[in-house]
Design an enzyme around this catalytic site. Sequence first.
Site, mmCIF file in Angstrom:
data_model
loop_
_atom_site.group_PDB
_atom_site.id
_atom_site.type_symbol
_atom_site.label_atom_id
_atom_site.label_comp_id
_atom_site.label_asym_id
_atom_site.label_seq_id
_atom_site.Cartn_x
_atom_site.Cartn_y
_atom_site.Cartn_z
ATOM 1 N N GLY A 126 0.847 -1.269 0.189
ATOM 2 C CA GLY A 126 0.121 -0.113 -0.167
ATOM 3 C C GLY A 126 0.903 1.237 0.082
ATOM 4 N N TYR A 148 -3.817 -18.522 -4.080
ATOM 5 C CA TYR A 148 -4.753 -17.449 -3.768
ATOM 6 C C TYR A 148 -5.966 -17.564 -3.478
ATOM 7 C CZ TYR A 148 -7.024 -13.108 -4.215
ATOM 8 O OH TYR A 148 -7.803 -11.923 -4.146
ATOM 9 N N ASP A 204 -6.215 -19.538 -16.667
ATOM 10 C CA ASP A 204 -7.249 -18.701 -16.926
ATOM 11 C C ASP A 204 -8.464 -19.369 -17.552
ATOM 12 O OD1 ASP A 204 -6.326 -16.101 -16.438
ATOM 13 O OD2 ASP A 204 -5.645 -15.953 -18.679
HETATM 14 N N1 UDP Z 1 -4.889 -10.673 -19.777
HETATM 15 C C1 UDP Z 1 -4.350 -10.325 -21.304
HETATM 16 N N2 UDP Z 1 -2.811 -9.702 -21.119
HETATM 17 C C2 UDP Z 1 -2.199 -8.971 -20.039
HETATM 18 C C3 UDP Z 1 -3.186 -9.301 -18.606
HETATM 19 C C4 UDP Z 1 -4.346 -9.842 -18.675
HETATM 20 O O1 UDP Z 1 -4.579 -10.597 -22.299
HETATM 21 O O2 UDP Z 1 -1.286 -8.570 -19.990
HETATM 22 C C5 UDP Z 1 -6.037 -11.428 -19.895
HETATM 23 C C6 UDP Z 1 -5.999 -12.397 -18.824
HETATM 24 O O3 UDP Z 1 -5.618 -13.509 -19.604
HETATM 25 C C7 UDP Z 1 -7.523 -12.339 -18.584
HETATM 26 C C8 UDP Z 1 -8.088 -11.011 -18.588
HETATM 27 O O4 UDP Z 1 -7.228 -10.326 -19.397
HETATM 28 O O5 UDP Z 1 -8.469 -13.029 -19.353
HETATM 29 C C9 UDP Z 1 -8.313 -10.337 -17.238
HETATM 30 O O6 UDP Z 1 -6.975 -10.730 -16.562
HETATM 31 P P1 UDP Z 1 -6.489 -9.962 -15.092
HETATM 32 O O7 UDP Z 1 -5.232 -10.317 -14.657
HETATM 33 O O8 UDP Z 1 -6.744 -8.393 -15.278
HETATM 34 O O9 UDP Z 1 -7.666 -10.509 -14.216
HETATM 35 P P2 UDP Z 1 -7.894 -11.802 -13.787
HETATM 36 O O10 UDP Z 1 -9.331 -12.382 -14.458
HETATM 37 O O11 UDP Z 1 -6.792 -12.781 -14.155
HETATM 38 O O12 UDP Z 1 -8.516 -11.626 -12.433
#
Ligand code: UDP
Length: 320
Positions: free
Chosen positions: A36, A138, A279
Amino acid sequence: MKLLVTGGAGYVGSVCAARLVESGHEVVVLDDLSTGHADAVPDGVRLVEAGIDEAIGGVLAEGFDGVLHFAAKSLVGESMQDPAKYWHGNVVTSLRLLDAMREHGTPRLVFSSTAATYGEPEQVPIAETAPTRPTNTYGATKLAIDHAITSYAAAHGLAAVSLRYFNVAGAYGRFGERHGVETHLIPIVLQVALGKREQVQVYGDDWPTDDGTCVRDYIHVVDLADAHLRALEHAATGEHRIYNLGNGLGFSVRQVVDACREVTGHPIPADVAPRRAGDPAVLVASSERARTELGWKPERVDLAGIVRDAWEFTRSLQGA
Ligand code: UDP
């Protein structure tokens, strides 16, 4: 109410602390500033710069009406490489908090949980009744804390609410997202617009979705914070209530990149990269329970609006 906000110098915690102060609550922030920022603590709020493990007993002895517990380790990748950091930092620390609340008779808890407790969904939108099978450490630690809260509420009369966030985004004036290690899509895309990165990598374009990229449920951080205020009011003695918080609207990675192009006026080069491990293709919340029981409704559902608030915040950090 007099409220303790753990992790109130972080992204969601600081926005929540600000909204609580505006609503007339007295707020104290407990944050060790490991991730933070002291200047993210709202004006007029006392910051106790310490960890939960060493400081929670002394702080709660002052007497509080409730705790909003945001302090946590929250990087999925890191949680797989260094699980001890997550089991100790999230679970053991939260147990210390629960024990201290019990000892000092703190009646209410609102806990920052996550959609990662569900893992790969069988059905979308995801309701609170969906099976909880986290696919990363996590999510597993957050689920373990949820279980602990359920049993403390039943046995010791705690009034508890867990809020399971989907993809939090946006900002609230000077309160926004600034992580040392950035892994989230919108801030990464905005870094490209700022010239801090050359391009965004789209993790896979062969997913079973309309445009082949992953779909997520982006919820504005102010809507999220407002759900916490409602949760505090609806918390009931001896009960642990769980609510999913999302827009209920899914946006693909490509739609997010397009919205960022529109808001920033920057071409934002995007390259397709391999899929990221862990993912799921689509994560969208059903927030019906929060709507019905908390009377909560997300107000800031427009993706461009969410991105615009994040962009203004990001630029303000650069002094732009
Ligand atoms: N993502 C992406 N490129 C990046 C970061 C994220 O394509 O540099 C995609 C990731 O695979 C997911 C979505 O964006 O499908 C959201 O990812 P984020 O890490 O923001 O949040 P999450 O859904 O993993 O909590």
